[in-house]
Enzyme design. Structure first.
Site, PDB file in Angstrom:
ATOM      1  CG  ASN A  68      -0.203  -0.332   2.391  1.00 19.98           C
ATOM      2  OD1 ASN A  68       0.935  -0.700   2.655  1.00 19.98           O
ATOM      3  ND2 ASN A  68      -0.861   0.183   3.767  1.00 19.98           N
ATOM      4  CG  ASP A  93      -3.625  -4.767  10.362  1.00 21.31           C
ATOM      5  OD1 ASP A  93      -2.894  -4.868   8.921  1.00 21.31           O
ATOM      6  OD2 ASP A  93      -4.874  -4.416  10.194  1.00 21.31           O
ATOM      7  N   GLY A 147      -6.446   2.907  10.826  1.00 20.10           N
ATOM      8  CA  GLY A 147      -5.300   2.266  11.080  1.00 20.10           C
ATOM      9  C   GLY A 147      -4.654   2.548  12.490  1.00 20.10           C
TER      10      GLY A 147
END
Lengths: 418, 309
Positions: free
Chosen positions: A96, A306, A325
């Site tokens: 990403n 993550d 996030g």
């Protein structure tokens, strides 16, 4: 690199020395000797640390930095420092970036940029061109450059036929496909878990159903196509049950859970703190219990931080507008240790490497030294001062954690926190 | 003298029962004031209030402005359509710029839930939430309860049904919290698509049949269908919605008792309620509007007295 580690308790269920307090002599990156009271040969530097424990190096299957394109979030260099300081010797790096990592040259860039570091970086390639969910990226070509898996980070493949073709195509070269478990039509404008907390706060809910339906779909597809599927970051109790059933059928599926989805429920959202805005969203105690049980019985193959750095400009805004996030590398060990004992925490943090094409070696004489050094004792409150990530968006700020990381020894390199 | 337990009015869920009693007692006084020939008191001559409306509003904005002016506060108005918000300025920057002009209190309406809470953590001013997304609209709930109290003598023990789009409604949520805090029983009624799945966990009854709901209640608060907040059609047509959830005079007359009808406005006449219901003597819709000014005067006065300390 030659080094002598003094009186370290070895935590490694696969090692002959598990739970023993030993000295470990490392020469040229290889474990030469494990014994009580090794004399320092040739003035090798010694490592003596308080309540030192050593385990095989930890692995994280979903880490994001920002380079290229989002360097304000995190650079590769600093990101790798964070990983090492947090005890991770191997990380799978998401695609990403901007542009997204969807070609051989992008993968080569990541490999080159991260070579000769203590931390081994396993690049994940985008599954579709530009992560647009339309056309498959050149998966085979990326594999030849070192890509270990294919994933449009947090973007579900809404077209089931595309997912079917991806699984079939990658099976030719044993490629690992990841599918983000989310049915976007059911998400709508949702931003948090649909439950009593979302109702009280007037925030639009994401039903667990949105995840479960996609998990069920992908398992159906996998049963049809064969191939290798990894479902990253599941969060609901029913997803665990679905994957458990699929594993009984011997489908080649693995899955992960984010550590924050084991640690927090959606009840923390009452302060509207955007650091708690993540995908999949924080869910309920029932879900947490099922996820922990799934980890214990092997349905869930690995945990992930993550880790997703977001700069303050994208977080210090109204909750609806904040980016999803949280960073997580720095809190992984301390958070897991509040849920599991040290042996189990280490087991969890060392699982999943093989699925992403990395080798896992036990701490034995003659083995390559791939080690994490830590002190499992000592509770502390995690604060801004503990963060070396460029972005400070941690949902663990002010949480009580247990145990600290000293650093890693890997790739013939020593990286110890000052 | 008693004072509020909070420094901002961000939502009913942050208040306690005593706060509500204090606001109502203060509003009683101001209601008397606004019915005098000279409808103004000098209480807040040294206070400046900014009304920041990042979302369209007619009655709430007018009601706040009137309340502020009747307290003799200095008032400035700001709507996002005319502001730099559309040029990409953040909410905090916009508000801090306005506060630099020495503003004491901010009344804010905003499309995002929690915007007032977010702001209260980052700027130095007393914040009054005039509606934040589908979260809360505390002054509306206060004036609704105040109007029930005025009409029926008390809120405790009363049965109130909130009818319509509960899913997208800040009015519903604030009303549920306010009514429960005062000891009323609450029911929500509407098509299942517009009722949050977990709403019963708030301790409210859930009903999808309007007639049953109306027969149960003492007061029916009819909400407007908020088409602007919907990302998809939650029912096939307005016509069909009205067939199931619209209140007309024939339905009211067929009930086993006389119930009170409320509406937070603006009314879609012929949709939630017909004109003969809106204009009937069972309706207290215009009393709600009048009480809105008194309630907002009370809230602003009480918060301002904390600033002055």
């Amino acid at each position: 690199m030659n080094i002598l580690i003094k009186s370290a308790t070895i935590i490694d269920s696969k090692s002959d020395f598990n739970n023993a307090k030993q000295d470990i002599l490392i020469e040229n990156g290889t474990i030469l000797k494990i014994a009580k009271n090794i004399e320092t040969p040739n003035n090798y530097p010694e490592i003596t640390l308080d309540n030192l424990h050593v385990s095989p190096g930890w692995f994280d299957s979903s880490v994001s930095f920002g380079e290229p394109g989002f360097e304000e979030r995190e650079t590769i260099n600093n990101g790798l420092k964070v990983a090492a300081a947090s005890g991770f010797t191997t990380i799978a790096l998401n695609a990403n970036t901007n542009p997204v990592s969807d070609s051989n040259s992008h993968i080569t860039y990541v490999k080159t940029k991260t070579a000769n570091n203590a931390v081994t970086v396993l690049p994940i390639g985008a599954l579709t061109v530009g992560c647009k969910g339309e056309d498959l990226a050149e998966l085979y070509d990326m594999t030849t450059a070192g890509a270990v898996s294919f994933y449009d980070y947090k973007k579900p493949i809404s077209n089931p036929n595309l997912m079917k073709i991806a699984l079939q195509y990658a099976a030719n070269f044993n490629g690992l496909i990841q599918s983000f478990p989310q049915e976007n039509n059911l998400v709508g404008k949702g931003v948090v878990n649909e439950h009593i907390t979302s109702t009280k706060l007037g925030l639009k809910g994401i039903p667990a159903l949105a995840e479960e339906l996609q998990v069920a779909r992908d398992l159906f597809l996998l049963e049809y196509t064969g191939g290798k599927l990894h479902i990253p970051t599941i969060s609901s109790a029913k997803s665990v049950a679905l994957i458990k059933e699929a594993k009984k059928k011997k489908l080649d599926v693995t899955c992960s859970v984010a550590i924050h989805n084991l640690f927090f429920t959606d009840a923390v959202l009452t302060s509207f703190d955007s650091n708690f805005k993540v995908l999949p969203p924080l869910r309920t105690k029932t879900d947490i219990d099922a996820l922990i049980e799934g980890l214990n019985d092997g349905t869930i193959d690995m945990v992930t931080t993550d880790h997703m750095p977001i700069d303050i400009e994208e977080k210090k805004v109204e909750f609806d507008h904040a980016a999803y996030g949280s960073i997580g590398l720095e809190t992984a060990f301390g958070a897991l240790q509040t849920i599991f004992n040290t042996q189990k925490t280490v087991d969890i943090l060392t699982k999943g490497k093989q699925r992403f094409g990395a080798t896992s070696t036990a701490i034995n004489i003659g083995a390559h030294a791939n080690l994490t050094l830590f002190n499992p004792e000592g509770k502390y409150t995690f604060s801004n001062n503990n963060i070396i990530s460029t972005s400070k968006n941690s949902m663990f700020l002010n949480a009580t954690l247990k145990g600290t990381v000293y650093g890693i020894i890997a790739n013939n390199t020593l990286a110890i926190n000052q | 003298m008693s004072e509020l337990s909070v420094n901002h009015l961000l939502g009913i869920k942050y208040l306690n029962q005593k706060d509500i009693e204090l606001i109502f007692e203060t509003a009683d006084h101001f209601k008397e004031v606004i019915n005098r020939p000279i409808k103004k008191v000098p209480s807040l001559r040294d206070i400046t209030i900014a009304n920041l409306f990042f979302e369209n509003s007619t009655r709430t904005k007018l009601s706040f402005e009137l309340a502020e002016k009747r307290l003799s506060a200095d008032v400035i108005n700001f709507s996002s359509g005319q502001s730099s918000v559309k040029k990409g300025e953040t909410l905090i920057d916009t508000v801090n710029n306005i506060l630099s002009m020495k503003v004491d209190m901010v009344v804010m309406r905003h499309p995002n839930p929690g915007a007032g809470i977010f702001l209260s953590k980052h700027v130095k001013a007393s914040i009054v939430n005039a509606g934040d997304g589908a979260h809360e609209h505390p002054t509306q709930a206060l004036l609704d309860s105040y109007s029930i109290r005025e009409k029926l003598g008390d809120v405790a023990g009363k049965k109130v049904v909130i009818v319509g789009d509960i899913l997208h409604s800040r009015v519903a949520l604030s009303n549920i919290f306010a009514l429960q805090l005062q000891g009323a029983e609450v029911m929500v009624c509407g098509p299942k698509t517009l009722l949050p799945k977990y709403i019963s966990e708030l301790g409210v009854k859930v009903e999808t049949n309007l007639r049953k709901a109306l027969n149960w209640c003492d007061v029916a608060n009819m909400l407007r269908v908020q088409n602007e907040r919907m990302d998809i059609s939650y029912f096939p047509s307005t016509r069909e919605y009205t067939q199931q959830f619209g209140v007309n005079k024939a339905l009211l007359n067929s009930l086993n008792k006389e119930i009170t009808i409320m509406h937070p406005g603006p009314i879609n006449r012929g949709v939630e309620i017909t004109s003969d219901v809106a204009d009937s003597n069972q309706s207290i819709i215009l009393n709600q509007v009048e009480n809105g000014v008194a309630i907002r005067m009370a809230v602003i006065y009480l918060l301002a007295s904390k600033i002055k300390q």
